[in-house]
Enzyme design. Structure first.
Site, PDB file in Angstrom:
ATOM      1  N   ARG A   4       0.875  -1.182   0.000  1.00 39.36           N
ATOM      2  CA  ARG A   4       0.000   0.000   0.000  1.00 39.36           C
ATOM      3  C   ARG A   4       0.900   1.215   0.000  1.00 39.36           C
ATOM      4  O   ARG A   4       1.741   1.369   0.898  1.00 39.36           O
ATOM      5  CB  ARG A   4      -0.912   0.007   1.231  1.00 39.36           C
ATOM      6  CG  ARG A   4      -1.615   1.348   1.436  1.00 39.36           C
ATOM      7  CD  ARG A   4      -2.709   1.294   2.474  1.00 39.36           C
ATOM      8  NE  ARG A   4      -3.845   0.536   1.991  1.00 39.36           N
ATOM      9  CZ  ARG A   4      -5.048   0.529   2.569  1.00 39.36           C
ATOM     10  NH1 ARG A   4      -5.257   1.238   3.668  1.00 39.36           N
ATOM     11  NH2 ARG A   4      -6.029  -0.183   2.064  1.00 39.36           N
ATOM     12  N   ARG A  10     -12.909  -9.179   1.688  1.00 42.86           N
ATOM     13  CA  ARG A  10     -11.507  -8.869   1.412  1.00 42.86           C
ATOM     14  C   ARG A  10     -10.645 -10.106   1.665  1.00 42.86           C
ATOM     15  O   ARG A  10      -9.741 -10.418   0.896  1.00 42.86           O
ATOM     16  CB  ARG A  10     -11.025  -7.712   2.308  1.00 42.86           C
ATOM     17  CG  ARG A  10     -11.692  -6.368   2.070  1.00 42.86           C
ATOM     18  CD  ARG A  10     -11.316  -5.791   0.733  1.00 42.86           C
ATOM     19  NE  ARG A  10      -9.887  -5.644   0.573  1.00 42.86           N
ATOM     20  CZ  ARG A  10      -9.159  -4.608   1.037  1.00 42.86           C
ATOM     21  NH1 ARG A  10      -9.759  -3.610   1.653  1.00 42.86           N
ATOM     22  NH2 ARG A  10      -7.850  -4.539   0.831  1.00 42.86           N
ATOM     23  N   CYS A  44     -16.347   0.801   1.071  1.00 43.30           N
ATOM     24  CA  CYS A  44     -15.146   0.011   1.364  1.00 43.30           C
ATOM     25  C   CYS A  44     -14.724   0.135   2.817  1.00 43.30           C
ATOM     26  O   CYS A  44     -13.963  -0.708   3.310  1.00 43.30           O
ATOM     27  CB  CYS A  44     -14.015   0.423   0.446  1.00 43.30           C
ATOM     28  SG  CYS A  44     -13.397   2.099   0.704  1.00 43.30           S
TER      29      CYS A  44
HETATM   30  N1  NVA Z   1     -10.162   6.372  -1.059  1.00 42.55           N
HETATM   31  C1  NVA Z   1      -9.746   5.963   0.269  1.00 42.55           C
HETATM   32  C2  NVA Z   1      -9.948   4.491   0.436  1.00 42.55           C
HETATM   33  C3  NVA Z   1      -9.597   3.973   1.815  1.00 42.55           C
HETATM   34  C4  NVA Z   1      -9.755   2.489   1.931  1.00 42.55           C
HETATM   35  C5  NVA Z   1      -8.308   6.361   0.513  1.00 42.55           C
HETATM   36  O1  NVA Z   1      -7.487   6.225  -0.400  1.00 42.55           O
HETATM   37  O2  NVA Z   1      -7.999   6.818   1.615  1.00 42.55           O
HETATM   38  N1   CP Z   2     -11.117  -0.652   2.675  1.00 38.50           N
HETATM   39  C1   CP Z   2      -9.833  -0.602   3.088  1.00 38.50           C
HETATM   40  O1   CP Z   2      -8.881  -0.736   2.325  1.00 38.50           O
HETATM   41  O2   CP Z   2      -9.696  -0.421   4.434  1.00 38.50           O
HETATM   42  P1   CP Z   2      -8.332  -0.164   5.216  1.00 38.50           P
HETATM   43  O3   CP Z   2      -7.848   1.211   4.792  1.00 38.50           O
HETATM   44  O4   CP Z   2      -8.728  -0.213   6.661  1.00 38.50           O
HETATM   45  O5   CP Z   2      -7.348  -1.213   4.839  1.00 38.50           O
END
Ligand code: NVA
Ligand code: CP
Length: 316
Positions: free
Chosen positions: A101, A292, A264
């Site tokens: 991430r 997930r 989400c």
């Molecule tokens: N669009 C949000 C999704 C979090 C799961 C973000 O990137 O923070």
């Molecule tokens: N939906 C999602 O990706 O949640 P987190 O940011 O908690 O991983």
């Protein structure tokens, strides 16, 4: 050939469908698949915060018989003092796959350039493809399938979720409408790519600014935060222009009867979605969060070339 999953369209539509089939089988037989037994290790790296992604990968890799190495990159040299390509090259000597991430899509692309094992996007600024596998599994469960169903995503149509809904929804044969305020629309390159994919799957895509037009008659209504990670101090008003896009009972009333609601998570209750909707009978967000786990187990199994033959493909 190494298979990375940096964007939703790194799978073909047929492969996406096969991963979702496997996810359903893994959900039904949760502890019955151990393709990472050995154990093989998987690095799960976070440049940004997480709850669901972190736990679902950690638990999922363990359930596959593997060894999860979940690390916040701030405590490592990752991206500091060495190139991301070199980091990907080094990690590939230890682990069977790298899950990351991070911020820009250029960062994960650089890791993949150096890696000799699959690299999986666990959310970037541009895309959240693992989320979409879970969302599509959830739509299959609650709508009986994805082909021909209409999905409306309303809110920040310029963010990672909007882009992944366009690509992955089109791949799944859905009619995808995304709607956000002027100035918060999707990347035209992604819309064009999704439209081309939809031509081959029977789906369609539309980028709109009218939330009611987007939601009208939809089978699935989805939303996400109006302020994604990293945008907290971007100086933009991320409330006022978005208010007409709030998923509340009035907006949901324009959807098809029995439409399901996706988010989400994490949800900012009272901003992009109301309590009434999030906790209401049409919300499937906690199934979505659970999925997930199952979707990512299937994805890792597929990328590592360890997917078992589908039951109906068994030989004599
Ligand atoms: N669009 C949000 C999704 C979090 C799961 C973000 O990137 O923070
Ligand atoms: N939906 C999602 O990706 O949640 P987190 O940011 O908690 O991983």
């Amino acid at each position: 050939m190494i298979r990375h999953f940096l964007r939703d369209d790194d799978l073909t539509p047929a492969e996406q469908s096969a991963v979702l089939d496997l996810a359903a089988r893994m959900k039904a037989d949760r502890f019955g698949h151990r393709p990472l037994a050995g154990p093989r290790s998987v690095a799960v790296l976070f440049d940004k915060q997480s709850l669901r992604t972190r736990f679902s990968f950690d638990v999922g890799i363990a359930e596959l018989g593997g060894h999860p190495l979940v690390v916040d990159t701030q405590v490592t040299h990752f991206g500091r003092g060495e190139t991301l390509a070199d980091a990907g090259r080094v990690l590939s000597r230890y682990v069977a796959a790298i899950v990351l991430r991070t911020h820009g899509d250029d960062r994960i692309a650089e890791v993949a350039d150096g890696a000799s094992v699959p690299v999986v996007n666990a959310l970037t600024d541009g895309f959240h493809p693992c989320q979409l596998l879970a969302d599509l599994l959830t739509v299959r469960e609650h709508c009986g399938g994805t082909v021909g169903r209409t999905l409306a995503y309303v809110g920040d149509a310029a963010n990672n979720l909007a882009h992944s809904y366009l690509l992955a929804g089109a791949m799944a044969g859905m009619h995808v409408r995304v709607a956000g305020p002027v100035g918060f629309g999707p990347d035209p390159e992604v819309v064009d790519r999704a439209a081309k994919i939809a031509d081959g799957t029977g789906g369609s895509v539309r980028a709109l600014t009218d939330p009611v037009a987007a939601v009208a008659g939809a089978d699935v209504v989805a939303t996400d935060t109006w302020t994604s990670m990293g945008q907290e101090d971007d100086g933009l008003d991320r409330i006022t222009p978005f208010l007409p896009y709030q998923v509340n009972a009035a907006l949901l009333g324009h959807a098809a009867p029995g439409a399901v609601v996706l988010h989400c998570l994490p949800a900012h209750r009272g901003e992009e979605i109301t309590d009434e909707v999030l906790d209401g009978p049409q919300s499937v967000v906690f199934d979505q969060a659970e999925n997930r786990l199952h979707a990512q187990k299937a994805l890792l199994t597929f990328l590592l070339g360890a997917a078992p033959a589908a039951p109906d493909a068994a030989g004599p």
